[in-house]
Design a protein around this motif. Structure first.
Motif, PDB file in Angstrom:
ATOM      1  N   LYS A  62      27.310  31.718  49.273  1.00  0.00           N
ATOM      2  CA  LYS A  62      26.099  32.430  48.696  1.00  0.00           C
ATOM      3  C   LYS A  62      25.678  32.230  47.446  1.00  0.00           C
ATOM      4  N   LYS A  63      26.498  31.656  46.368  1.00  0.00           N
ATOM      5  CA  LYS A  63      26.012  31.394  45.236  1.00  0.00           C
ATOM      6  C   LYS A  63      27.440  30.816  44.542  1.00  0.00           C
ATOM      7  N   VAL A  64      27.040  29.707  43.566  1.00  0.00           N
ATOM      8  CA  VAL A  64      28.230  29.194  42.563  1.00  0.00           C
ATOM      9  C   VAL A  64      27.756  29.354  41.124  1.00  0.00           C
ATOM     10  N   THR A  65      28.374  29.924  40.368  1.00  0.00           N
ATOM     11  CA  THR A  65      28.186  30.099  38.961  1.00  0.00           C
ATOM     12  C   THR A  65      29.239  29.489  38.134  1.00  0.00           C
ATOM     13  N   GLU A  66      28.910  28.620  37.211  1.00  0.00           N
ATOM     14  CA  GLU A  66      29.942  28.076  36.298  1.00  0.00           C
ATOM     15  C   GLU A  66      29.996  28.823  35.050  1.00  0.00           C
ATOM     16  N   TYR A  67      31.361  29.038  34.635  1.00  0.00           N
ATOM     17  CA  TYR A  67      31.762  29.615  33.448  1.00  0.00           C
ATOM     18  C   TYR A  67      32.729  28.522  32.544  1.00  0.00           C
ATOM     19  N   PRO A  68      32.733  28.786  31.239  1.00  0.00           N
ATOM     20  CA  PRO A  68      33.714  27.931  30.539  1.00  0.00           C
ATOM     21  C   PRO A  68      35.113  28.069  30.751  1.00  0.00           C
ATOM     22  N   ASP A  69      35.500  29.201  31.081  1.00  0.00           N
ATOM     23  CA  ASP A  69      36.993  29.572  31.412  1.00  0.00           C
ATOM     24  C   ASP A  69      37.101  30.847  32.404  1.00  0.00           C
ATOM     25  N   PHE A  70      38.448  31.155  32.539  1.00  0.00           N
ATOM     26  CA  PHE A  70      38.760  32.167  33.539  1.00  0.00           C
ATOM     27  C   PHE A  70      38.329  33.579  32.940  1.00  0.00           C
ATOM     28  N   GLU A  71      38.378  33.889  31.587  1.00  0.00           N
ATOM     29  CA  GLU A  71      38.326  34.984  31.113  1.00  0.00           C
ATOM     30  C   GLU A  71      36.932  35.531  31.238  1.00  0.00           C
ATOM     31  N   ALA A  72      36.054  34.433  30.745  1.00  0.00           N
ATOM     32  CA  ALA A  72      34.257  34.588  30.953  1.00  0.00           C
ATOM     33  C   ALA A  72      34.139  34.823  32.738  1.00  0.00           C
ATOM     34  N   LEU A  73      34.781  34.130  33.374  1.00  0.00           N
ATOM     35  CA  LEU A  73      34.492  34.264  34.817  1.00  0.00           C
ATOM     36  C   LEU A  73      34.930  35.804  35.228  1.00  0.00           C
ATOM     37  N   LEU A  74      36.007  36.345  35.030  1.00  0.00           N
ATOM     38  CA  LEU A  74      36.342  37.495  35.281  1.00  0.00           C
ATOM     39  C   LEU A  74      35.418  38.799  34.927  1.00  0.00           C
ATOM     40  N   ASP A  75      35.248  38.589  33.687  1.00  0.00           N
ATOM     41  CA  ASP A  75      34.273  39.529  33.014  1.00  0.00           C
ATOM     42  C   ASP A  75      32.715  39.366  33.657  1.00  0.00           C
ATOM     43  N   GLY A  76      32.356  38.210  34.096  1.00  0.00           N
ATOM     44  CA  GLY A  76      31.207  38.044  34.484  1.00  0.00           C
ATOM     45  C   GLY A  76      30.874  38.411  35.625  1.00  0.00           C
ATOM     46  N   GLU A  77      31.894  38.432  36.830  1.00  0.00           N
ATOM     47  CA  GLU A  77      31.855  38.610  38.224  1.00  0.00           C
ATOM     48  C   GLU A  77      32.475  40.003  38.550  1.00  0.00           C
ATOM     49  N   GLY A  78      33.326  40.459  37.699  1.00  0.00           N
ATOM     50  CA  GLY A  78      34.131  41.622  37.900  1.00  0.00           C
ATOM     51  C   GLY A  78      35.392  41.339  38.493  1.00  0.00           C
ATOM     52  N   PRO A  79      36.462  41.707  38.207  1.00  0.00           N
ATOM     53  CA  PRO A  79      37.851  41.368  38.893  1.00  0.00           C
ATOM     54  C   PRO A  79      38.089  42.188  40.279  1.00  0.00           C
ATOM     55  N   ALA A  80      37.357  43.096  40.526  1.00  0.00           N
ATOM     56  CA  ALA A  80      37.558  43.754  41.801  1.00  0.00           C
ATOM     57  C   ALA A  80      36.952  42.891  42.989  1.00  0.00           C
ATOM     58  N   ASN A  81      35.711  42.042  42.549  1.00  0.00           N
ATOM     59  CA  ASN A  81      35.308  41.048  43.659  1.00  0.00           C
ATOM     60  C   ASN A  81      36.082  40.088  43.882  1.00  0.00           C
ATOM     61  N   ILE A  82      37.322  39.666  42.763  1.00  0.00           N
ATOM     62  CA  ILE A  82      37.879  38.467  42.910  1.00  0.00           C
ATOM     63  C   ILE A  82      39.430  38.729  43.664  1.00  0.00           C
ATOM     64  N   ASN A  83      39.742  39.987  43.538  1.00  0.00           N
ATOM     65  CA  ASN A  83      40.852  40.496  43.797  1.00  0.00           C
ATOM     66  C   ASN A  83      41.017  41.869  43.785  1.00  0.00           C
ATOM     67  N   PRO A  84      40.731  42.707  44.682  1.00  0.00           N
ATOM     68  CA  PRO A  84      40.684  44.462  44.659  1.00  0.00           C
ATOM     69  C   PRO A  84      42.304  44.780  44.422  1.00  0.00           C
ATOM     70  N   THR A  85      43.108  44.085  44.737  1.00  0.00           N
ATOM     71  CA  THR A  85      44.441  44.615  44.677  1.00  0.00           C
ATOM     72  C   THR A  85      45.290  44.712  43.446  1.00  0.00           C
ATOM     73  N   THR A  86      44.506  43.835  42.512  1.00  0.00           N
ATOM     74  CA  THR A  86      45.337  43.673  41.160  1.00  0.00           C
ATOM     75  C   THR A  86      44.360  43.707  39.961  1.00  0.00           C
ATOM     76  N   THR A  87      45.103  44.234  38.912  1.00  0.00           N
ATOM     77  CA  THR A  87      44.305  44.468  37.455  1.00  0.00           C
ATOM     78  C   THR A  87      43.658  42.944  36.899  1.00  0.00           C
ATOM     79  N   ARG A  88      42.786  43.191  36.139  1.00  0.00           N
ATOM     80  CA  ARG A  88      42.001  41.997  35.559  1.00  0.00           C
ATOM     81  C   ARG A  88      43.185  41.133  35.002  1.00  0.00           C
ATOM     82  N   ASP A  89      43.934  41.654  33.851  1.00  0.00           N
ATOM     83  CA  ASP A  89      44.928  40.973  33.273  1.00  0.00           C
ATOM     84  C   ASP A  89      46.077  40.300  34.367  1.00  0.00           C
TER      85      ASP A  89
END
Length: 126
Positions: A62-89
């Protein structure tokens, strides 16, 4: 004349993430910005495969967004969208276990996905 067919990319996925994608619970796939993914775009199809098996599922980009690193990606996209079964950390730890620092330095891609429509236009059931 333009090609109206979506490009299909094959990517491997670990079982735990494959199951989340197949269930529609994981809507953001995280990848390093490798050169072969640089032109990935909305409308492309990704065929995820569990390495060493014939199990696949297809999703539409649907969309591709670039980030400088994984922390920025998690903050920008929301951890629940990436893996709703674990915490951000825990997700950050898991992602960095897959991709070492020199890979993360290439940049991170957040690939927003949805279940791909079947040939008859309906969404596939997994």
């Amino acid at each position: 004349m333009t090609d109206t067919h979506a490009r299909v990319r094959e990517l491997n996925l670990y079982r735990q993430y494959f199951d989340l994608v197949a269930a529609g619970a994981k809507t953001i796939e995280v990848r390093v910005k490798y050169p072969h993914l640089a032109d990935l775009a909305a409308g492309d199809i990704i065929r995820f495969r569990i390495k060493g098996t014939d199990e696949t599922c297809e999703v539409m980009v649907k969309k591709v967004t670039e980030y400088p690193d994984f922390e920025a990606l998690l903050d920008g996209e929301g951890p629940a969208n990436i893996n709703p079964t674990t915490t951000r950390d825990q997700q950050l730890t898991n992602i960095r276990a897959i991709y070492p620092p020199e890979k993360e330095a290439l940049g991170a891609l957040a690939i927003e996905i949805s279940q791909a429509p079947s040939s008859d236009g309906r969404t596939s059931d997994y």
